[in-house]
Design a protein around this motif. Structure first.
Motif, PDB file in Angstrom:
ATOM      1  N   CYS A 186      66.849  40.520  94.846  1.00 51.77           N
ATOM      2  CA  CYS A 186      65.918  41.642  94.735  1.00 51.77           C
ATOM      3  C   CYS A 186      64.601  41.359  95.446  1.00 51.77           C
ATOM      4  CB  CYS A 186      65.680  41.962  93.263  1.00 51.77           C
ATOM      5  SG  CYS A 186      64.541  43.333  92.978  1.00 51.77           S
ATOM      6  N   GLN A 187      64.075  40.124  95.287  1.00 53.73           N
ATOM      7  CA  GLN A 187      62.752  39.790  95.832  1.00 53.73           C
ATOM      8  C   GLN A 187      62.820  39.168  97.214  1.00 53.73           C
ATOM      9  OE1 GLN A 187      60.627  38.684  91.518  1.00 53.73           O
ATOM     10  NE2 GLN A 187      61.007  37.101  93.045  1.00 53.73           N
ATOM     11  N   GLN A 188      63.975  38.654  97.628  1.00 54.67           N
ATOM     12  CA  GLN A 188      64.163  37.942  98.891  1.00 54.67           C
ATOM     13  C   GLN A 188      63.536  36.545  98.893  1.00 54.67           C
ATOM     14  OE1 GLN A 188      66.121  39.548 101.430  1.00 54.67           O
ATOM     15  NE2 GLN A 188      66.402  40.894  99.672  1.00 54.67           N
TER      16      GLN A 188
ATOM     17  N   MET B 172      60.370  39.310 110.018  1.00 54.04           N
ATOM     18  CA  MET B 172      60.536  40.570 110.748  1.00 54.04           C
ATOM     19  C   MET B 172      59.381  41.533 110.460  1.00 54.04           C
ATOM     20  SD  MET B 172      64.661  41.187 110.409  1.00 54.04           S
ATOM     21  CE  MET B 172      64.600  42.600 111.538  1.00 54.04           C
ATOM     22  N   GLY B 173      58.158  40.979 110.334  1.00 52.72           N
ATOM     23  CA  GLY B 173      56.979  41.823 110.134  1.00 52.72           C
ATOM     24  C   GLY B 173      56.816  42.357 108.728  1.00 52.72           C
ATOM     25  N   VAL B 174      57.613  41.879 107.780  1.00 52.78           N
ATOM     26  CA  VAL B 174      57.539  42.355 106.401  1.00 52.78           C
ATOM     27  C   VAL B 174      57.196  41.176 105.498  1.00 52.78           C
ATOM     28  CG1 VAL B 174      58.764  43.575 104.542  1.00 52.78           C
ATOM     29  CG2 VAL B 174      59.264  44.117 106.936  1.00 52.78           C
ATOM     30  N   GLN B 175      56.431  41.454 104.436  1.00 53.43           N
ATOM     31  CA  GLN B 175      56.052  40.432 103.467  1.00 53.43           C
ATOM     32  C   GLN B 175      56.768  40.676 102.139  1.00 53.43           C
ATOM     33  OE1 GLN B 175      51.834  40.069 102.902  1.00 53.43           O
ATOM     34  NE2 GLN B 175      51.411  39.485 105.012  1.00 53.43           N
ATOM     35  N   PHE B 176      57.321  39.589 101.589  1.00 52.28           N
ATOM     36  CA  PHE B 176      57.917  39.612 100.255  1.00 52.28           C
ATOM     37  C   PHE B 176      57.179  38.572  99.394  1.00 52.28           C
ATOM     38  CE2 PHE B 176      61.222  40.832 103.274  1.00 52.28           C
ATOM     39  CZ  PHE B 176      61.686  42.030 102.731  1.00 52.28           C
ATOM     40  N   TRP B 177      56.920  38.939  98.133  1.00 52.79           N
ATOM     41  CA  TRP B 177      56.153  38.071  97.239  1.00 52.79           C
ATOM     42  C   TRP B 177      56.960  37.713  96.002  1.00 52.79           C
ATOM     43  CZ3 TRP B 177      51.242  36.000  97.867  1.00 52.79           C
ATOM     44  CH2 TRP B 177      50.523  36.461  98.975  1.00 52.79           C
ATOM     45  N   ASP B 178      56.731  36.501  95.548  1.00 50.82           N
ATOM     46  CA  ASP B 178      57.218  36.059  94.230  1.00 50.82           C
ATOM     47  C   ASP B 178      55.995  35.600  93.439  1.00 50.82           C
ATOM     48  OD1 ASP B 178      58.516  35.163  91.984  1.00 50.82           O
ATOM     49  OD2 ASP B 178      59.266  33.323  92.921  1.00 50.82           O
ATOM     50  N   ASN B 179      55.527  36.461  92.548  1.00 48.55           N
ATOM     51  CA  ASN B 179      54.356  36.135  91.727  1.00 48.55           C
ATOM     52  C   ASN B 179      54.687  36.113  90.232  1.00 48.55           C
ATOM     53  OD1 ASN B 179      54.755  38.839  91.297  1.00 48.55           O
ATOM     54  ND2 ASN B 179      52.782  39.501  92.118  1.00 48.55           N
ATOM     55  N   ASN B 180      55.960  35.748  89.943  1.00 49.34           N
ATOM     56  CA  ASN B 180      56.398  35.618  88.548  1.00 49.34           C
ATOM     57  C   ASN B 180      56.214  36.925  87.783  1.00 49.34           C
ATOM     58  OD1 ASN B 180      57.441  34.318  86.291  1.00 49.34           O
ATOM     59  ND2 ASN B 180      55.457  33.478  85.662  1.00 49.34           N
ATOM     60  N   GLY B 181      56.649  38.005  88.402  1.00 49.60           N
ATOM     61  CA  GLY B 181      56.586  39.298  87.729  1.00 49.60           C
ATOM     62  C   GLY B 181      55.165  39.792  87.508  1.00 49.60           C
ATOM     63  N   GLY B 182      54.231  39.432  88.419  1.00 53.47           N
ATOM     64  CA  GLY B 182      52.845  39.863  88.289  1.00 53.47           C
ATOM     65  C   GLY B 182      51.983  38.935  87.448  1.00 53.47           C
TER      66      GLY B 182
ATOM     67  N   CYS C 110      67.275  29.498  85.292  1.00 54.54           N
ATOM     68  CA  CYS C 110      67.462  30.749  84.560  1.00 54.54           C
ATOM     69  C   CYS C 110      68.756  31.438  85.017  1.00 54.54           C
ATOM     70  CB  CYS C 110      66.279  31.681  84.769  1.00 54.54           C
ATOM     71  SG  CYS C 110      64.713  31.053  84.128  1.00 54.54           S
ATOM     72  N   SER C 111      69.365  32.175  84.098  1.00 59.21           N
ATOM     73  CA  SER C 111      70.649  32.817  84.400  1.00 59.21           C
ATOM     74  C   SER C 111      70.504  33.958  85.410  1.00 59.21           C
ATOM     75  CB  SER C 111      71.274  33.351  83.102  1.00 59.21           C
ATOM     76  OG  SER C 111      70.382  34.258  82.470  1.00 59.21           O
ATOM     77  N   ASN C 112      69.344  34.566  85.503  1.00 62.89           N
ATOM     78  CA  ASN C 112      69.148  35.696  86.418  1.00 62.89           C
ATOM     79  C   ASN C 112      68.492  35.283  87.725  1.00 62.89           C
ATOM     80  OD1 ASN C 112      66.656  35.057  85.347  1.00 62.89           O
ATOM     81  ND2 ASN C 112      65.977  37.195  85.144  1.00 62.89           N
ATOM     82  N   PHE C 113      68.551  33.996  88.065  1.00 66.59           N
ATOM     83  CA  PHE C 113      67.882  33.533  89.279  1.00 66.59           C
ATOM     84  C   PHE C 113      68.480  34.183  90.524  1.00 66.59           C
ATOM     85  CE2 PHE C 113      67.616  30.529  92.861  1.00 66.59           C
ATOM     86  CZ  PHE C 113      66.233  30.437  92.994  1.00 66.59           C
ATOM     87  N   THR C 114      69.799  34.225  90.638  1.00 68.67           N
ATOM     88  CA  THR C 114      70.441  34.822  91.817  1.00 68.67           C
ATOM     89  C   THR C 114      70.118  36.294  91.930  1.00 68.67           C
ATOM     90  OG1 THR C 114      72.257  33.217  91.611  1.00 68.67           O
ATOM     91  CG2 THR C 114      72.649  35.148  92.999  1.00 68.67           C
ATOM     92  N   GLU C 115      70.085  36.990  90.811  1.00 72.14           N
ATOM     93  CA  GLU C 115      69.745  38.419  90.821  1.00 72.14           C
ATOM     94  C   GLU C 115      68.304  38.634  91.293  1.00 72.14           C
ATOM     95  OE1 GLU C 115      69.439  42.152  87.650  1.00 72.14           O
ATOM     96  OE2 GLU C 115      70.287  40.217  87.049  1.00 72.14           O
ATOM     97  N   ARG C 116      67.403  37.844  90.814  1.00 72.62           N
ATOM     98  CA  ARG C 116      65.995  37.959  91.228  1.00 72.62           C
ATOM     99  C   ARG C 116      65.838  37.635  92.701  1.00 72.62           C
ATOM    100  NH1 ARG C 116      62.928  34.067  89.112  1.00 72.62           N
ATOM    101  NH2 ARG C 116      61.023  35.185  89.765  1.00 72.62           N
ATOM    102  N   LEU C 117      66.564  36.635  93.183  1.00 73.88           N
ATOM    103  CA  LEU C 117      66.483  36.261  94.592  1.00 73.88           C
ATOM    104  C   LEU C 117      66.965  37.401  95.490  1.00 73.88           C
ATOM    105  CD1 LEU C 117      65.911  34.155  96.773  1.00 73.88           C
ATOM    106  CD2 LEU C 117      68.213  33.246  96.402  1.00 73.88           C
TER     107      LEU C 117
END
Length: 261
Positions: free
Chosen positions: A135-137, A225-235, A126-133
């Motif tokens: 933002c979501q980490q 670093m004690g923080v959680q990041f999720w990728d759930n396909n926009g919920g 997808c064209s917005n893959f880098t942008e999503r990465l």
């Protein structure tokens, strides 16, 4: 020659014959004889044989009964209720279908299950893959489906050296779920993007899940670093559905398959 007086004065002695032997007397309850007591032989009918009356009764209702080596019944009677379909094993249905196709002189086909992503394009394309990465980490880049399971490739932003990536998945619409760890593969820099680490995970698929219509859902968790990041396909979670396709069998392989099954 004259006899002496002493000889003439003796009287002859009479010899009595021996008296006949009398039978030995027996004491009460015990015999004095050395011979073992005799026992009467009583013929008893074995319990396994039916009596004449039982044989006449059994002959009136003659029937056949199948038993194994232990005498247990081999038959199993199942009473189905109205509207209840009997369960037929899949290998039996498969053999019946193959025999039916061979009898009708049609080409044999095998129905094979496979997992198909419900998203048409791989996330990494997808064209917005880098942008999503950024933002979501963390972002799912690619999913590969094959027979033993599902392989996924994940990109995470290299925030710190110590990090952990895991995948939570479910086959039951989240009534139950499981979790598996992803493993580090390599580090790379995305053009016009941050420095990232590549992780790889594998989702095993049980054989009983492989039926058309089954759905697999999963989401990715990135801990750093004690923080959680999720990728759930926009919920919506990442979803794959099990489908089937027909594979034609070459004519020269049909006989081999029949002998194989």
């Amino acid at each position: 020659m004259s006899r002496s007086k002493t000889d003439s004065g003796k009287r002859p002695v009479k010899i009595r014959p021996p008296s006949p032997k009398t039978a030995p007397r027996q004491t009460a309850g015990r015999s004095l004889s050395c011979e073992p007591p005799t026992k009467s032989i009583i013929q008893r009918r074995t319990q396994s044989l039916p009596s004449p009356s039982e044989r006449r009764r059994l002959s009136r209702r003659a029937s056949v009964r199948f038993v194994d080596s232990l005498g247990l019944d081999l038959e199993n009677v199942k009473v189905f209720k109205s509207g209840e379909d009997p369960f037929v094993p899949e290998h039996v249905l498969f053999r019946l279908l193959m025999n039916a196709e061979l009898a009708s002189s049609k080409r044999m086909e095998i129905s094979l299950p496979y997992w198909k992503p419900m998203f048409s394009v791989q996330p990494g394309d997808c064209s917005n893959f880098t942008e999503r990465l950024g933002c979501q980490q963390v972002c799912l880049e690619r999913v590969l489906c094959y027979e033993p399971g599902i392989i996924g490739i994940v990109q995470v932003v290299n925030v710190a050296f110590e990090k952990e990536v895991s995948v939570r998945y479910s086959f039951t619409n989240w009534k139950s779920c499981s979790e598996t760890k992803a493993y580090w593969v390599a580090s790379k820099s995305i053009s016009n993007g941050p420095c990232c680490d590549t992780f790889r995970f594998h989702l095993p698929v049980p054989p009983y899940i492989l039926h058309p219509g089954a759905v697999l859902e999963f989401a990715i968790c990135y801990k750093v670093m004690g923080v959680q990041f999720w990728d759930n396909n926009g919920g919506q979670n990442y979803k794959l559905t099990c489908q089937s396709y027909n594979l034609p069998v070459p004519k020269e392989c049909e006989d081999s398959m029949i002998h194989f099954i």
